[in-house]
Design a protein around this motif. Structure first.
Motif, mmCIF file in Angstrom:
data_model
loop_
_atom_site.group_PDB
_atom_site.id
_atom_site.type_symbol
_atom_site.label_atom_id
_atom_site.label_comp_id
_atom_site.label_asym_id
_atom_site.label_seq_id
_atom_site.Cartn_x
_atom_site.Cartn_y
_atom_site.Cartn_z
ATOM 1 N N ALA A 35 133.432 62.147 79.819
ATOM 2 C CA ALA A 35 133.187 60.762 79.418
ATOM 3 C C ALA A 35 134.436 59.891 79.444
ATOM 4 C CB ALA A 35 132.583 60.730 78.016
ATOM 5 N N SER A 36 135.620 60.512 79.371
ATOM 6 C CA SER A 36 136.830 59.716 79.254
ATOM 7 C C SER A 36 138.014 60.401 79.927
ATOM 8 C CB SER A 36 137.165 59.506 77.770
ATOM 9 O OG SER A 36 138.478 59.043 77.597
ATOM 10 N N PRO A 37 138.676 59.720 80.855
ATOM 11 C CA PRO A 37 139.865 60.306 81.467
ATOM 12 C C PRO A 37 141.002 60.510 80.453
ATOM 13 C CG PRO A 37 139.445 58.110 82.354
ATOM 14 C CD PRO A 37 138.312 58.440 81.457
ATOM 15 N N VAL A 38 141.048 59.686 79.427
ATOM 16 C CA VAL A 38 142.075 59.837 78.401
ATOM 17 C C VAL A 38 141.838 61.119 77.603
ATOM 18 C CG1 VAL A 38 143.059 58.839 76.295
ATOM 19 C CG2 VAL A 38 142.513 57.362 78.232
ATOM 20 N N LEU A 39 140.589 61.333 77.170
ATOM 21 C CA LEU A 39 140.263 62.552 76.440
ATOM 22 C C LEU A 39 140.414 63.777 77.333
ATOM 23 C CD1 LEU A 39 137.218 61.358 74.308
ATOM 24 C CD2 LEU A 39 139.598 61.627 73.589
ATOM 25 N N ASP A 40 140.091 63.630 78.603
ATOM 26 C CA ASP A 40 140.276 64.733 79.552
ATOM 27 C C ASP A 40 141.743 65.133 79.606
ATOM 28 O OD1 ASP A 40 139.794 66.625 81.563
ATOM 29 O OD2 ASP A 40 140.003 65.142 83.143
ATOM 30 N N ALA A 41 142.622 64.154 79.697
ATOM 31 C CA ALA A 41 144.061 64.435 79.738
ATOM 32 C C ALA A 41 144.529 65.073 78.437
ATOM 33 C CB ALA A 41 144.841 63.153 80.011
ATOM 34 N N MET A 42 144.024 64.577 77.314
ATOM 35 C CA MET A 42 144.412 65.133 76.018
ATOM 36 C C MET A 42 144.001 66.600 75.891
ATOM 37 S SD MET A 42 143.370 61.950 73.571
ATOM 38 C CE MET A 42 144.087 62.498 72.039
ATOM 39 N N GLY A 46 149.332 69.871 78.000
ATOM 40 C CA GLY A 46 150.044 70.583 76.950
ATOM 41 C C GLY A 46 150.129 69.809 75.651
ATOM 42 N N MET A 47 149.344 68.748 75.521
ATOM 43 C CA MET A 47 149.381 67.940 74.310
ATOM 44 C C MET A 47 148.849 68.750 73.127
ATOM 45 S SD MET A 47 148.103 64.256 75.823
ATOM 46 C CE MET A 47 148.445 63.356 74.328
ATOM 47 N N ALA A 48 149.185 68.320 71.928
ATOM 48 C CA ALA A 48 148.765 69.027 70.715
ATOM 49 C C ALA A 48 147.248 69.177 70.645
ATOM 50 C CB ALA A 48 149.272 68.287 69.478
ATOM 51 N N GLU A 49 146.530 68.172 71.101
ATOM 52 C CA GLU A 49 145.064 68.220 71.049
ATOM 53 C C GLU A 49 144.492 69.370 71.870
ATOM 54 O OE1 GLU A 49 146.389 64.129 70.059
ATOM 55 O OE2 GLU A 49 146.879 65.502 71.679
ATOM 56 N N SER A 50 145.144 69.682 72.982
ATOM 57 C CA SER A 50 144.643 70.781 73.815
ATOM 58 C C SER A 50 144.944 72.134 73.169
ATOM 59 C CB SER A 50 145.243 70.731 75.219
ATOM 60 O OG SER A 50 146.628 70.989 75.196
ATOM 61 N N GLU A 51 145.993 72.185 72.376
ATOM 62 C CA GLU A 51 146.358 73.434 71.706
ATOM 63 C C GLU A 51 145.498 73.712 70.479
ATOM 64 O OE1 GLU A 51 148.626 75.607 72.895
ATOM 65 O OE2 GLU A 51 148.806 74.269 74.621
ATOM 66 N N ASN A 52 145.308 72.691 69.632
ATOM 67 C CA ASN A 52 144.574 72.925 68.386
ATOM 68 C C ASN A 52 143.113 72.499 68.436
ATOM 69 O OD1 ASN A 52 144.675 70.126 68.025
ATOM 70 N ND2 ASN A 52 146.456 70.235 66.701
ATOM 71 N N LYS A 53 142.687 71.972 69.574
ATOM 72 C CA LYS A 53 141.274 71.581 69.770
ATOM 73 C C LYS A 53 140.797 70.619 68.689
ATOM 74 C CE LYS A 53 140.713 74.179 73.384
ATOM 75 N NZ LYS A 53 140.765 73.581 74.671
ATOM 76 N N ARG A 54 141.659 69.664 68.370
ATOM 77 C CA ARG A 54 141.361 68.679 67.326
ATOM 78 C C ARG A 54 141.900 67.327 67.779
ATOM 79 N NH1 ARG A 54 140.240 69.359 61.828
ATOM 80 N NH2 ARG A 54 140.929 67.657 60.507
ATOM 81 N N ILE A 55 141.034 66.323 67.767
ATOM 82 C CA ILE A 55 141.418 64.968 68.144
ATOM 83 C C ILE A 55 141.209 64.086 66.920
ATOM 84 C CG2 ILE A 55 140.929 63.004 69.649
ATOM 85 C CD1 ILE A 55 139.820 65.027 71.691
ATOM 86 N N GLU A 56 142.225 63.335 66.542
ATOM 87 C CA GLU A 56 142.142 62.511 65.340
ATOM 88 C C GLU A 56 142.281 61.032 65.671
ATOM 89 O OE1 GLU A 56 144.360 63.873 61.981
ATOM 90 O OE2 GLU A 56 144.131 65.970 62.573
ATOM 91 N N PHE A 57 141.422 60.240 65.028
ATOM 92 C CA PHE A 57 141.454 58.780 65.114
ATOM 93 C C PHE A 57 141.547 58.246 63.679
ATOM 94 C CE2 PHE A 57 139.036 60.134 68.883
ATOM 95 C CZ PHE A 57 139.770 59.517 69.881
ATOM 96 N N PRO A 58 142.731 58.325 63.060
ATOM 97 C CA PRO A 58 142.846 57.950 61.645
ATOM 98 C C PRO A 58 142.660 56.462 61.368
ATOM 99 C CG PRO A 58 145.003 58.408 62.569
ATOM 100 C CD PRO A 58 143.986 58.782 63.617
ATOM 101 N N ASP A 59 142.861 55.622 62.373
ATOM 102 C CA ASP A 59 142.763 54.174 62.159
ATOM 103 C C ASP A 59 141.365 53.625 62.446
ATOM 104 O OD1 ASP A 59 143.112 54.792 64.827
ATOM 105 O OD2 ASP A 59 144.090 52.891 65.286
ATOM 106 N N LYS A 60 140.414 54.489 62.714
ATOM 107 C CA LYS A 60 139.044 54.049 62.993
ATOM 108 C C LYS A 60 138.149 54.322 61.786
ATOM 109 C CE LYS A 60 140.058 52.808 67.102
ATOM 110 N NZ LYS A 60 140.274 51.405 67.358
ATOM 111 N N ASP A 61 137.112 53.515 61.618
ATOM 112 C CA ASP A 61 136.161 53.673 60.528
ATOM 113 C C ASP A 61 134.999 54.541 60.987
ATOM 114 O OD1 ASP A 61 134.451 53.440 58.391
ATOM 115 O OD2 ASP A 61 134.254 51.267 58.506
ATOM 116 N N PRO A 62 134.721 55.659 60.306
ATOM 117 C CA PRO A 62 133.642 56.537 60.760
ATOM 118 C C PRO A 62 132.252 55.917 60.657
ATOM 119 C CG PRO A 62 134.554 57.318 58.692
ATOM 120 C CD PRO A 62 135.416 56.196 59.160
#
Length: 64
Positions: A35-42, A46-62
């Motif tokens: 769905a997203s080339p940015v998320l695909d890259a993440m 070797g970014m942290a997201e690819s290692e820990n399988k966790r993506i965080e959006f702290p500035d967004k409202d759930p």
């Protein structure tokens, strides 16, 4: 609506919000990457997201 594929459990946690206003979503990395080339890259680099399988959006409202 939430659908879990029994043979393939979700493999990425997406966290939206911070502190008391935080929600976690269990997701399929391949769907996020498609769905997203940015998320695909993440998730494929070797970014942290690819290692820990966790993506965080702290500035967004759930709630949005």
């Amino acid at each position: 609506m939430s659908k879990t594929i029994t043979s393939h459990p979700p493999d990425v946690t997406v966290v939206v919000g911070s502190e008391d206003n935080k929600q976690e979503f269990q997701c399929y990395g391949v769907i996020l990457a498609a769905a997203s080339p940015v998320l695909d890259a993440m998730l494929s680099s070797g970014m942290a997201e690819s290692e820990n399988k966790r993506i965080e959006f702290p500035d967004k409202d759930p709630a949005v």
